[in-house]
Each structure stands twice: as structure tokens, then as C-alpha cells.
Design a protein around this motif. Structure first.
Motif, mmCIF file in Angstrom:
data_model
loop_
_atom_site.group_PDB
_atom_site.id
_atom_site.type_symbol
_atom_site.label_atom_id
_atom_site.label_comp_id
_atom_site.label_asym_id
_atom_site.label_seq_id
_atom_site.Cartn_x
_atom_site.Cartn_y
_atom_site.Cartn_z
ATOM 1 N N HIS A 20 0.823 -1.133 -0.046
ATOM 2 C CA HIS A 20 -0.098 0.071 -0.001
ATOM 3 C C HIS A 20 0.800 1.159 0.113
ATOM 4 N N PRO A 21 0.565 2.411 -0.731
ATOM 5 C CA PRO A 21 1.324 3.644 -0.622
ATOM 6 C C PRO A 21 1.586 4.175 0.624
ATOM 7 N N LYS A 22 0.432 3.909 1.426
ATOM 8 C CA LYS A 22 0.765 4.417 2.936
ATOM 9 C C LYS A 22 1.747 3.895 3.453
ATOM 10 N N ALA A 23 2.411 2.868 3.008
ATOM 11 C CA ALA A 23 3.692 2.109 3.647
ATOM 12 C C ALA A 23 4.863 3.189 3.395
ATOM 13 N N GLU A 68 15.886 3.957 1.500
ATOM 14 C CA GLU A 68 15.722 2.666 1.534
ATOM 15 C C GLU A 68 14.185 2.240 1.760
ATOM 16 N N ARG A 69 13.508 2.850 2.413
ATOM 17 C CA ARG A 69 12.229 2.472 2.562
ATOM 18 C C ARG A 69 11.199 2.491 1.136
ATOM 19 N N TRP A 70 11.705 3.679 0.376
ATOM 20 C CA TRP A 70 10.970 3.732 -0.824
ATOM 21 C C TRP A 70 11.356 2.533 -1.987
ATOM 22 N N VAL A 71 12.561 2.240 -1.741
ATOM 23 C CA VAL A 71 13.010 1.042 -2.697
ATOM 24 C C VAL A 71 12.468 -0.109 -2.191
ATOM 25 N N HIS A 72 12.348 -0.368 -0.841
ATOM 26 C CA HIS A 72 11.646 -1.665 -0.391
ATOM 27 C C HIS A 72 10.325 -1.640 -0.837
ATOM 28 N N TRP A 73 9.445 -0.380 -1.000
ATOM 29 C CA TRP A 73 8.201 -0.505 -1.368
ATOM 30 C C TRP A 73 7.850 -0.771 -2.845
ATOM 31 N N LEU A 74 8.863 -0.210 -3.769
ATOM 32 C CA LEU A 74 9.041 -0.450 -5.139
ATOM 33 C C LEU A 74 9.302 -1.791 -5.583
ATOM 34 N N ARG A 75 10.107 -2.562 -4.652
ATOM 35 C CA ARG A 75 10.473 -3.682 -5.355
ATOM 36 C C ARG A 75 9.553 -4.881 -4.682
ATOM 37 N N ARG A 111 -3.035 0.104 11.349
ATOM 38 C CA ARG A 111 -3.523 1.152 12.004
ATOM 39 C C ARG A 111 -3.992 2.146 10.750
ATOM 40 N N LEU A 112 -3.008 1.916 9.670
ATOM 41 C CA LEU A 112 -3.261 2.824 8.415
ATOM 42 C C LEU A 112 -4.500 2.252 7.639
ATOM 43 N N LYS A 113 -5.602 2.941 7.537
ATOM 44 C CA LYS A 113 -6.659 2.466 6.945
ATOM 45 C C LYS A 113 -6.661 1.905 5.495
ATOM 46 N N GLY A 114 -7.230 0.927 5.326
ATOM 47 C CA GLY A 114 -7.241 0.182 4.092
ATOM 48 C C GLY A 114 -5.898 -0.556 3.837
ATOM 49 N N ALA A 115 -5.101 -0.922 4.770
ATOM 50 C CA ALA A 115 -4.081 -1.744 4.623
ATOM 51 C C ALA A 115 -3.917 -2.741 5.794
ATOM 52 N N GLY A 116 -3.207 -3.912 5.459
ATOM 53 C CA GLY A 116 -3.091 -4.877 6.337
ATOM 54 C C GLY A 116 -2.038 -5.817 5.997
ATOM 55 N N ARG A 128 4.252 -14.044 5.353
ATOM 56 C CA ARG A 128 3.656 -12.766 5.634
ATOM 57 C C ARG A 128 3.643 -11.768 4.197
ATOM 58 N N VAL A 129 2.195 -11.693 3.874
ATOM 59 C CA VAL A 129 2.337 -10.715 2.889
ATOM 60 C C VAL A 129 2.024 -9.427 3.333
ATOM 61 N N GLU A 130 3.173 -8.445 3.277
ATOM 62 C CA GLU A 130 2.971 -7.267 4.114
ATOM 63 C C GLU A 130 2.208 -5.936 3.556
ATOM 64 N N CYS A 131 1.520 -5.184 4.122
ATOM 65 C CA CYS A 131 0.730 -3.872 4.001
ATOM 66 C C CYS A 131 0.059 -4.217 2.654
ATOM 67 N N VAL A 132 -0.851 -5.027 2.492
ATOM 68 C CA VAL A 132 -1.461 -5.348 1.137
ATOM 69 C C VAL A 132 -2.710 -4.174 1.385
ATOM 70 N N PRO A 133 -2.827 -3.491 0.116
ATOM 71 C CA PRO A 133 -4.004 -2.711 0.165
ATOM 72 C C PRO A 133 -5.325 -3.587 0.025
ATOM 73 N N VAL A 134 -6.386 -3.185 0.713
ATOM 74 C CA VAL A 134 -7.586 -3.886 0.876
ATOM 75 C C VAL A 134 -7.340 -5.573 1.185
#
Length: 153
Positions: A20-23, A68-75, A111-116, A128-134
Motif C-alpha cells: 500500500h502507498p501508505k507504507a 531505503e524504504r521507498w526502494v523496499h516498497w517499489l521492489r 492502523r493505516l486505513k485500508g492496509a494490512g 507474511r504478505v506485508e501491507c496489502v491494500p484492502v
């Protein structure tokens, strides 16, 4: 988003997603911290070169952490096919979970709405499938694909 791995005969991608982009909120905070630190360092530079250098280094570290966090999200990418759940990181397959081996899935909301996160129990391992949107929707799609797969077998 394209799956960069070979699919077996008659396998097709049903859905694909990434974190999720909120990550990226943490990355944004690191960028904000770097801006504040760089501003502070430029203010104190005439009075104390040593303090300014230390604070500039701290700002550079904050920018590194943001990148580092942006690259983690992108990958990170997640693919659901009609045969398996595929977890990718930097174009490399981290896990390929055949649908007939998935025993259960547990959605843990953030706690981020729409992510889990979705904890997938696949025989003797958990993933663990991390920070999935919906995540509820992704979990339902996976369970539906699993039911269709098992009914064909």
C-alpha cells in the motif's frame, strides 16, 4: 505490473498488487527530518563547523533511510494466479505457494486505513504478505481461486 517469471501451462495472473502507498509514510517522515536537519545545519554552520557537519551527516542518513524504504516498497510485488500465490522482491521470486498447499489465511489490519498484512499458512511454513491494500479483498480472491483450483483437481 508484470510478472517476470515463467508460468506453467494454462496458468494466468488473476490479480497483482504491491505494498500500500501508505507504507511510504515513514519515508516521508525521514525526508521531512532530513529537511529540518539540513536547515538547522545551515543555520549553525557559521558558528560551529563541527556541529553543522554532524547534523548534515544525520540529514544524509535520514535521506538514505527514506530511499531505503521507498526502494523496499517499489521492489515488493504480490501476484495471484489460478495455480499459486507468488511473492516477489526485486524481480526475484521469494515464495511460490501452490493454492492446494495453503491451509489458512489470517488478515491483520494496520492502523493505516485500508492496509494490512496477510499471514498465509502453507503446510509447514508461514509467509507474511506485508501491507496489502484492502487485504480482505486479496484474501477473498485467493480463497476463491483456491476453491476453483481444488474443485478442478
Amino acid at each position: 505490473m508484470k510478472l517476470k517469471t515463467e508460468l506453467v501451462e494454462h496458468e494466468k495472473v488473476l490479480t497483482a498488487t504491491r505494498m500500500h502507498p501508505k507504507a511510504l509514510a515513514g519515508a516521508g517522515l525521514y525526508v521531512l527530518l532530513a529537511i529540518v536537519l539540513a536547515s538547522f545545519a545551515s543555520t549553525v554552520k557559521p558558528a560551529s563547523l563541527v556541529l553543522a557537519t554532524v547534523v548534515f551527516i544525520a540529514a544524509a542518513v535520514a535521506l538514505y533511510k527514506a530511499a531505503e524504504r521507498w526502494v523496499h516498497w517499489l521492489r515488493r510485488q504480490y501476484f495471484l494466479t489460478n495455480y499459486r500465490l507468488i511473492l516477489m522482491d526485486a524481480g526475484q521470486m521469494q515464495a511460490s505457494l501452490p493454492l492446494d498447499r495453503i491451509r489458512g489465511m489470517n488478515v491483520q489490519m494496520h492502523r493505516l486505513k485500508g492496509a494490512g498484512d496477510i499471514v498465509v499458512d502453507a503446510l509447514c511454513t508461514t509467509h507474511r504478505v506485508e501491507c496489502v491494500p484492502v487485504p480482505q479483498k486479496f484474501s477473498r480472491l485467493t480463497q476463491s481461486a483456491q476453491q476453483k483450483f481444488l474443485s478442478r483437481a
